[in-house]
Design a protein around this motif. Structure first.
Motif, PDB file in Angstrom:
ATOM      1  N   ARG A 196      24.130   2.129 -16.387  1.00  8.61           N
ATOM      2  CA  ARG A 196      23.814   1.070 -15.432  1.00  8.61           C
ATOM      3  C   ARG A 196      23.790  -0.276 -16.169  1.00  8.61           C
ATOM      4  NH1 ARG A 196      18.438   3.358 -12.986  1.00  8.61           N
ATOM      5  NH2 ARG A 196      18.137   3.713 -15.214  1.00  8.61           N
ATOM      6  N   TRP A 247      22.071  -2.851 -16.428  1.00  7.94           N
ATOM      7  CA  TRP A 247      20.892  -3.470 -17.051  1.00  7.94           C
ATOM      8  C   TRP A 247      20.350  -2.652 -18.223  1.00  7.94           C
ATOM      9  CZ3 TRP A 247      21.005  -2.055 -11.805  1.00  7.94           C
ATOM     10  CH2 TRP A 247      20.473  -0.800 -11.524  1.00  7.94           C
ATOM     11  N   MET A 248      20.925  -1.496 -18.481  1.00  6.59           N
ATOM     12  CA  MET A 248      20.375  -0.637 -19.542  1.00  6.59           C
ATOM     13  C   MET A 248      20.640  -1.241 -20.927  1.00  6.59           C
ATOM     14  SD  MET A 248      18.729   1.762 -18.149  1.00  6.59           S
ATOM     15  CE  MET A 248      18.430   2.962 -19.440  1.00  6.59           C
ATOM     16  N   ARG A 249      19.679  -1.061 -21.811  1.00 10.25           N
ATOM     17  CA  ARG A 249      19.778  -1.651 -23.151  1.00 10.25           C
ATOM     18  C   ARG A 249      19.568  -0.582 -24.213  1.00 10.25           C
ATOM     19  NH1 ARG A 249      15.174  -5.905 -23.412  1.00 10.25           N
ATOM     20  NH2 ARG A 249      16.438  -7.223 -24.748  1.00 10.25           N
TER      21      ARG A 249
END
Lengths: 494, 298
Positions: free
Chosen positions: B276, B278-280
């Motif tokens: 996704r 926004w995943m970091r």
């Protein structure tokens, strides 16, 4: 109609029926929602289930869904433990009925409000039902604390073999009370930030923020909450096993103060994570060491007892090493819970301490995703091992005997330990295998983990099917259990 | 007999786990038709940031490479930079100078002082997709148009700066990958197996029973069919490919009291939730991995 009423009475008013229903709910929820992740997702089962049941999986809400899912399962486990405690620990009958009734309505509201809300679109009245259920469970906890109040004369110990104060108050009861009170306070530590983040679905999983150097107070509160709640559920299970094993004598007298102080110090440590994160860790280590020492004394007592009883069954008063070991493991259902506590040290506590000690030196040298894997595995294993301990107790309560008892006991020990052993190695694999060459190791560990977990689920399903069939019998086991209490409560006046 | 059979099966099973990964296992060679030298312009303006769609804005236009930097591109850079002396070979590593991070003495913060840092390893590990004969770097056959991996944050930064670019910030990366609506993936709201390269996505480069998940050529998921494997066009609204899966992408931010560098986009080795937008992920700037690459901004 009469038949239905009788079964309703068994399932909703008897302790064994309530516990059975709770386990059945846990099993069904785990089995169904397990289809949406892990190997089932790989095999494409997830896609079929999502279509078939019209599940609404919005990507941005994944974390929120998971939080509601594991809170739902946790609430059922808390209810199961409460049913057992209200039966094992002396209290007034009306208190027992009120607590059990409240918590049952509470967890049913959580199940039927929370899960549809999380997985089938946001129908707000269902969210209200979910929150109302959580509130009812909290209220039942408050009532449980009141009922467990240890400083009442009628609950003084009559048998001095059990840990007690000079005035004769039961220290085991104090331990149950301390565990309940700290659980209630710790629940608030989750409820406050939960309300904040729940408003607008700004949910997060604690393992995702572990490296953030600046964590807001409410983030820290959630991290403290999840650690202490799992620990307290495990402590509650340990105290239940103490009763089951009729833990007493010198080990009991040493263990109970440790369990009491351990629970309180551990809880305080996790609360102090919010204002004093660094110092809090040392307090947590202190509290958990005390509680674990108490559990160790239970293990020593119960293993000696199992050896003694096992040898006696063979007509021996004393045995050599091998005879003693054979006696210890002769009843896997009774050996299982304390063995799982020992095993927990390798797969949870030991790894947790190792990671904490070597955090900067080893684990923060890895990429975050590898560190996150350890965190996720850590709490999954702790939660599930605790569940197996309760399952051993239930199977004993259900009166499984003979070969079925052995098959169940060894099946659960071997398969769960295989799974959690494999998962522990999997989560720590970067210690011994590079990312580029990990696939064969990953494949082996995944297969071992899946085989173990699937076997646990199959065993659980077998027990549930057995009990379901029994419910259709006119004079089944349930008919006897409807009026049965769990055990004589030996340490207090009735 | 039954016991013997069981023992044999377990032994066989364990032995299969001990086999080494074959890095020379053949991989198909596909021309994706996507130009790895192309850039997309991301216009100034507002966008939605993060999982909870916070209002954000970038008040300047910027360009982003539409693909990840490929092995061929990075090898060209290595040869040029080695020739002009901007990088050097030290102890089986290509290293270069970095001016250092401000140090704030954070709780787990490690100091990153000025000095030479690893860009890429130049050792004998078979997993590398490039080779060095003592004078010249070359790409191993079949991997030219695959993303450059085993490159540290320093190595990624140096590449971009060598060609007058820079690593994108996290915000720039996210806007370029997501566009201006609230989609979780570059192409939309749902992920199919042929949208991106992730674990068990069953792409032609993957074999989970042996070597596992491997990189796919940059721009692979563009709607083309490769020997019957039909991909979905998975470009972002601004035309960027591979912003979900394949390899994590280094970004430029340096945060207070942290030495970690952040990555975006997920990788071939992870489940879809990690893809996704926004995943970091994060790691020390010297970290190298077969699942980490980068693209540049300017």
């Amino acid at each position: 109609m009469q038949a239905l009423v009788k079964r309703y009475k068994f399932l909703f008013t008897s302790t064994k029926g309530l516990v059975l229903m709770g386990i059945a709910f846990c099993a069904l929820i785990s089995a169904f929602f397990g289809l949406l992740s892990g190997p089932m997702a790989d095999f494409g089962v997830k896609d079929v289930v999502v279509k078939l049941f019209n599940i609404n999986l919005i990507e941005a809400e994944r974390e929120g869904r998971l939080i509601i899912l594991y809170h739902t399962i946790a609430m059922i486990v808390v209810a199961i433990e409460t049913y057992i405690i209200t039966d094992l620990v002396a209290m007034k009958e009306n208190q027992r009925i009120a607590i059990n009734g409240t918590i049952t309505v509470g967890y049913l509201a959580v199940v039927f409000g929370g899960l549809p809300f999380a997985y089938w679109g946001h129908t707000w009245p269902l969210h209200g039902l979910y929150v109302a259920g959580l509130a009812l469970i909290f209220f039942a906890g408050c009532y449980l604390a009141y009922a467990l109040w240890p400083w009442r004369d009628e609950y003084k110990v009559t048998d001095k073999e059990y840990a007690h104060t000079r005035a004769g108050y039961s220290l085991e009861r104090v331990a149950f009370f301390a565990m309940t009170m700290t659980t209630l306070a710790s629940a608030l530590f989750g409820a406050v930030p939960g309300s904040y983040y729940g408003n607008g679905f700004e949910t997060f999983l604690a393992e995702n923020v572990v490296r953030d150097p600046f964590k807001p107070a409410l983030d820290l509160s959630i991290i403290g909450h999840l650690h202490i709640m799992l620990a307290l559920i495990a402590i509650a299970a340990t105290l239940i096993i103490c009763r089951w094993m009729d833990f007493k004598g010198i080990w009991h007298k040493m263990a109970m103060p440790l369990m009491i102080i351990g629970s309180i110090v551990l809880a305080m440590g996790t609360w102090l994570v919010v204002p004093f994160e660094t110092a809090a860790h040392f307090i947590i280590y202190g509290g958990s060491t005390l509680a674990m020492l108490g559990a160790l004394f239970l293990v020593i007592f119960s293993w000696r007892k199992l050896i003694r009883e096992g040898l006696a069954r063979k007509g021996l008063k004393k045995g050599n090493f091998f005879q003693s070991v054979a006696a210890l493991v002769s009843d896997p259902v009774k050996f299982g819970p304390t063995w799982q506590m020992v095993f927990m040290n390798f797969t949870v506590s030991g790894i947790g301490i190792f990671v904490a000690v070597k955090l900067d030196e080893i684990f923060r040298q890895w990429q975050f995703m590898d560190e996150r894997l350890i965190l996720t595995g850590h709490w999954h294993i702790l939660a599930t091992l605790t569940a197996t301990i309760i399952l051993f107790y239930y199977v004993d309560l259900a009166g499984i005997k003979g070969k079925a008892r052995k098959w169940f006991g060894w099946g659960l020990i071997i398969s769960s330990d295989l799974a959690f052993g494999a998962i522990s190695v999997y989560e720590m694999k970067r210690l011994f295998v590079d990312e580029a060459v990990q696939q064969p190791v990953t494949n082996l560990l995944t297969v071992l983990g899946d085989v173990g977990l699937i076997t646990v689920l199959v065993i659980l399903a077998a027990v549930m099917v057995w009990r379901l069939i029994d419910l259709f019998k006119k004079k089944g086991r349930w008919a006897k259990e409807v009026d049965e209490r769990l055990a004589h409560v030996p340490e207090v006046k009735s | 007999m039954k016991r013997l059979f069981l023992c044999l099966m377990i032994t066989l099973f364990l032995l299969t786990a001990c086999q080494a990964v074959d890095f020379d296992a053949p991989a198909p060679v596909y021309e994706t038709g996507i130009d790895s030298n192309a850039w997309a312009t991301i216009p100034a303006g507002p966008f939605f940031e993060g999982q909870f769609n916070h209002n954000a804005s970038i008040d300047y236009n910027y360009d982003m490479m539409i693909t990840l930097v490929t092995n061929a591109q990075y090898v060209d850079y290595l040869n040029a930079a080695l020739a002009d002396g901007s990088i050097k070979l030290v102890d089986e590593q290509i290293v270069g100078f970095y001016e250092g991070d401000p140090f704030n003495n954070g709780r787990h913060e490690e100091e990153v002082p000025a000095g030479d840092y690893i860009y890429i390893p130049v050792d004998n590990r078979a997993a590398l997709r490039y080779q060095f004969d003592g004078k010249q770097f070359t790409v191993k056959d079949t991997w030219e148009n695959h993303p450059m991996t085993f490159v540290s944050w320093f190595g990624a930064k140096a590449y971009c700066e060598y060609y007058d670019g820079r690593l994108p910030t996290e915000q720039e990366w996210e806007k370029a990958a997501r566009g201006t609506d609230i989609r979780p993936y570059a192409w939309g709201y749902e992920l199919a197996r042929n949208n991106a390269n992730f674990i068990t996505s069953r792409d032609p480069f993957e074999n989970m029973s042996t070597f596992g998940s491997r990189t796919t050529p940059v721009g692979f998921y563009n709607g083309k069919s490769y020997d019957g494997y039909q991909t979905l066009d998975s470009a972002s609204p601004f035309g960027l490919y591979d912003t979900a899966g394949n390899v994590w992408e280094w970004t430029s931010n340096i945060y207070e009291q942290e030495h970690y560098r952040y990555m975006r986009g997920g990788s071939k080795d992870l489940y879809e939730a990690n893809l996704r937008v926004w995943m970091r992920n994060n790691a020390r700037p010297t970290y190298i991995s077969p699942a980490i690459g980068f693209r540049c901004a300017r």
